[in-house]
Write an enzyme that holds these catalytic residues in place. Structure first.
Site, mmCIF file in Angstrom:
data_model
loop_
_atom_site.group_PDB
_atom_site.id
_atom_site.type_symbol
_atom_site.label_atom_id
_atom_site.label_comp_id
_atom_site.label_asym_id
_atom_site.label_seq_id
_atom_site.Cartn_x
_atom_site.Cartn_y
_atom_site.Cartn_z
ATOM 1 C CG HIS A 1 3.403 -10.811 2.564
ATOM 2 N ND1 HIS A 1 4.415 -9.903 2.425
ATOM 3 C CD2 HIS A 1 2.706 -10.433 3.653
ATOM 4 C CE1 HIS A 1 4.349 -9.017 3.409
ATOM 5 N NE2 HIS A 1 3.317 -9.318 4.156
ATOM 6 C CD GLN B 1 2.808 -14.416 4.432
ATOM 7 O OE1 GLN B 1 1.756 -14.073 4.964
ATOM 8 N NE2 GLN B 1 3.973 -13.866 4.740
ATOM 9 N NE ARG C 1 9.468 -13.783 12.949
ATOM 10 C CZ ARG C 1 10.454 -12.970 13.341
ATOM 11 N NH1 ARG C 1 10.532 -11.746 12.870
ATOM 12 N NH2 ARG C 1 11.333 -13.368 14.241
ATOM 13 C CE1 TYR D 1 8.845 -12.696 3.929
ATOM 14 C CE2 TYR D 1 7.342 -10.849 3.782
ATOM 15 C CZ TYR D 1 7.626 -12.125 4.217
ATOM 16 O OH TYR D 1 6.690 -12.835 4.919
ATOM 17 N NE ARG E 1 9.838 -7.967 13.271
ATOM 18 C CZ ARG E 1 8.609 -7.868 12.773
ATOM 19 N NH1 ARG E 1 7.825 -6.886 13.139
ATOM 20 N NH2 ARG E 1 8.155 -8.764 11.913
ATOM 21 C CG HIS F 1 5.076 -5.419 7.702
ATOM 22 N ND1 HIS F 1 6.003 -6.336 7.287
ATOM 23 C CD2 HIS F 1 3.925 -5.727 7.052
ATOM 24 C CE1 HIS F 1 5.449 -7.169 6.423
ATOM 25 N NE2 HIS F 1 4.193 -6.820 6.256
ATOM 26 C CD GLU G 1 1.645 -7.943 11.884
ATOM 27 O OE1 GLU G 1 2.768 -7.695 11.394
ATOM 28 O OE2 GLU G 1 0.901 -8.850 11.473
ATOM 29 C CG HIS H 1 -0.153 -5.101 9.985
ATOM 30 N ND1 HIS H 1 -1.196 -5.806 9.442
ATOM 31 C CD2 HIS H 1 0.979 -5.682 9.499
ATOM 32 C CE1 HIS H 1 -0.722 -6.778 8.679
ATOM 33 N NE2 HIS H 1 0.594 -6.721 8.698
ATOM 34 C CG ASP I 1 -0.749 -9.452 5.656
ATOM 35 O OD1 ASP I 1 0.293 -9.865 5.127
ATOM 36 O OD2 ASP I 1 -0.784 -9.097 6.842
HETATM 37 ZN ZN LIG Z 1 2.536 -8.170 5.685
#
Ligand SMILES: [Zn+2]
Length: 459
Positions: A59, A62, A83, A122, A211, A237, A240, A274, A325
């Site tokens: 990502h 990040q 998060r 995303y 989810r 994902h 995790e 993960h 990641d």
């Molecule tokens: Zn990720």
């Protein structure tokens, strides 16, 4: 014809001497000849040559959060509180910021020895959820960053619909992620029209997690994707966190990995990222599916996710690769080292991750990460063989960790020694040198631009 001679190179069949490599105008290897006689005129690699690895989970944005979440913000500081901070940060980013961060990150990846990256992307819209005038603007920024820096890219637009199992409405902080199967397919068509796929660019999809999508929308996406491209990579994902497993059992009646393997046709085009929460039967079933496990050891350690069931997975000959990641580290060797060390600490033994291809932990892990990363990327980057891309690293023979070493000792030293500058000296992607003597031609310009971006974001 473009050529390189390596005194020593790691080929699919093992270490070989005097290897002549040739590639075509597209950067695809057309000849790999060990013990070559006609080597006098070809340029020579400075040191031992390794195939470059694909980073299978990134990502990019990040990268700019590294070091900003290492304080206790909550009595129960965990993945979910991290998060919340990540959502706040994501909401501040413009497409210009994203590109500056990605350029910096991709240069760092090349310097560490990654020659490709899979972007699990995303951040689709503005922070209020309003689409940009070009709905794929952020993804174009990532494609431009990869092209300008010279790293291979597999771009995986993420489908994200819900805040939790049972189609719970998204939170405000998730507004910039929200879309549908139709949005993803339309985005792929727009991207293919403006930036067609080639040897260095591949498209796939990433349903975010069980989810964040429903079983119905997951099926819709997969049906439409397979009509568009029967082999496109699919990343997700999965498993995790313990809470995610508990919520999945409550909503779907099974643990996430078990549910996915029982309800969806999972094969080698899939990458399960993960999977740190798996029973041994799930582990063995995942290995049999042919899917790649996307292991991200430094991020999984940073977020307190748990430890991948690595010894059972290796025994079942499961495919796996590594991803950086959240980018607290962009070091290939650190990911591999931490993966093996997590197994040593868990089982209180040494050299846990080995296999029939190598009894050396560094040798086994490097080959696994190479093949798993290539499979997950959906691109021809599986090593130094005809038909694969000319993606490779030349190690520094003068590095203190490599002197006097041969064969598997070189891989074990690359993975397990950590003294001073990385031994990755030169890096080639698609037949072009992108790192020479540790340096990228754009690194100074990128560092300035990245520093300006960080100052603005943190002011
Ligand atoms: Zn990720």
């Amino acid at each position: 014809m473009k050529q390189l001679i390596a005194d020593r190179a790691l080929l699919p069949e093992g270490w070989r001497n005097n290897v002549l490599l040739e590639w075509d105008d597209k950067g695809i290897l057309t000849r790999v000849s060990p013990d070559a006689a006609e080597i006098a005129l070809a340029p020579r690699a400075v040191g031992p040559v390794l195939p470059g690895i694909a980073n299978l989970h990134s990502h990019a944005f990040q990268r700019a959060m590294a070091g900003l979440t290492e304080y206790r913000s909550d009595l129960n500081d965990n993945f979910w509180s991290w998060r919340t901070l990540m959502y706040k940060f994501a909401g501040k980013l413009s497409p210009v910021d994203l590109k500056a961060i990605a350029v910096q990150l991709y240069i760092e990846m090349l310097q560490a020895g990654y020659t490709s990256v899979c972007e699990f992307h995303y951040l689709h819209h503005g922070s209020d959820g309003k689409p940009y005038a070009n709905p794929v603007e952020n993804m174009v920024c990532l494609i431009e960053a990869a092209q300008e820096v010279g790293i291979g890219l597999t771009l995986l637009p993420v489908m994200y619909q819900y805040s939790g199992f049972g189609a719970q409405a998204p939170h405000a902080g998730q507004a910039c992620f929200i879309n549908s199967p139709e949005w993803i397919m339309s985005a792929l068509q727009i991207l293919q029209a403006s930036h067609p796929q080639h040897a260095g660019l591949r498209y796939g999809v990433a349903p975010h997690s069980l989810r964040a999508v429903s079983p119905q929308s997951l099926q819709e996406l997969l049906t439409q994707l397979r009509q568009w491209d029967a082999q496109a990579p699919v990343h997700i994902h999965i498993a995790e966190q313990n809470k995610e497993v508990e919520d999945c059992v409550a909503a779907l009646g099974a643990r996430p990995v078990a549910w996915l393997l029982d309800n969806v046709e999972v094969d080698r085009h899939w990458c399960l990222v993960h999977a740190t929460q798996m029973t041994t039967p799930e582990t063995e079933k995942l290995a049999r599916s042919g899917a790649v496990a996307g292991i991200c050891p430094t991020t999984e350690a940073n977020l307190g996710d748990g430890i991948f069931n690595g010894v059972a997975y290796a025994a079942a000959q499961g495919a796996w690769g590594i991803g950086s990641d959240s980018h607290v580290s962009t070091s290939v060797s650190e990911e591999l080292r931490l993966y093996e060390y997590s197994q040593r600490l868990l089982h209180r033994q040494r050299n846990m991750l080995v296999g029939s291809e190598s009894a050396s932990a560094g040798g086994y892990m490097y080959r696994q990460a190479l093949h798993g990363g290539a499979t997950a990327s959906g691109r021809q980057v599986a090593g130094l063989a005809v038909g694969q891309r000319a993606d490779l690293l030349a190690l520094d023979p003068q590095h203190a960790d490599l002197g006097g070493k041969h064969g598997e000792q070189l891989l074990d030293s690359f993975v397990f020694c950590n003294h001073g500058q990385t031994p990755v000296r030169d890096v080639m992607v698609g037949g072009n040198w992108v790192i020479r003597d540790h340096k990228h031609s754009r690194q100074e310009q990128s560092a300035l631009s990245y520093a300006r971006t960080m100052k603005r974001l943190l002011d």
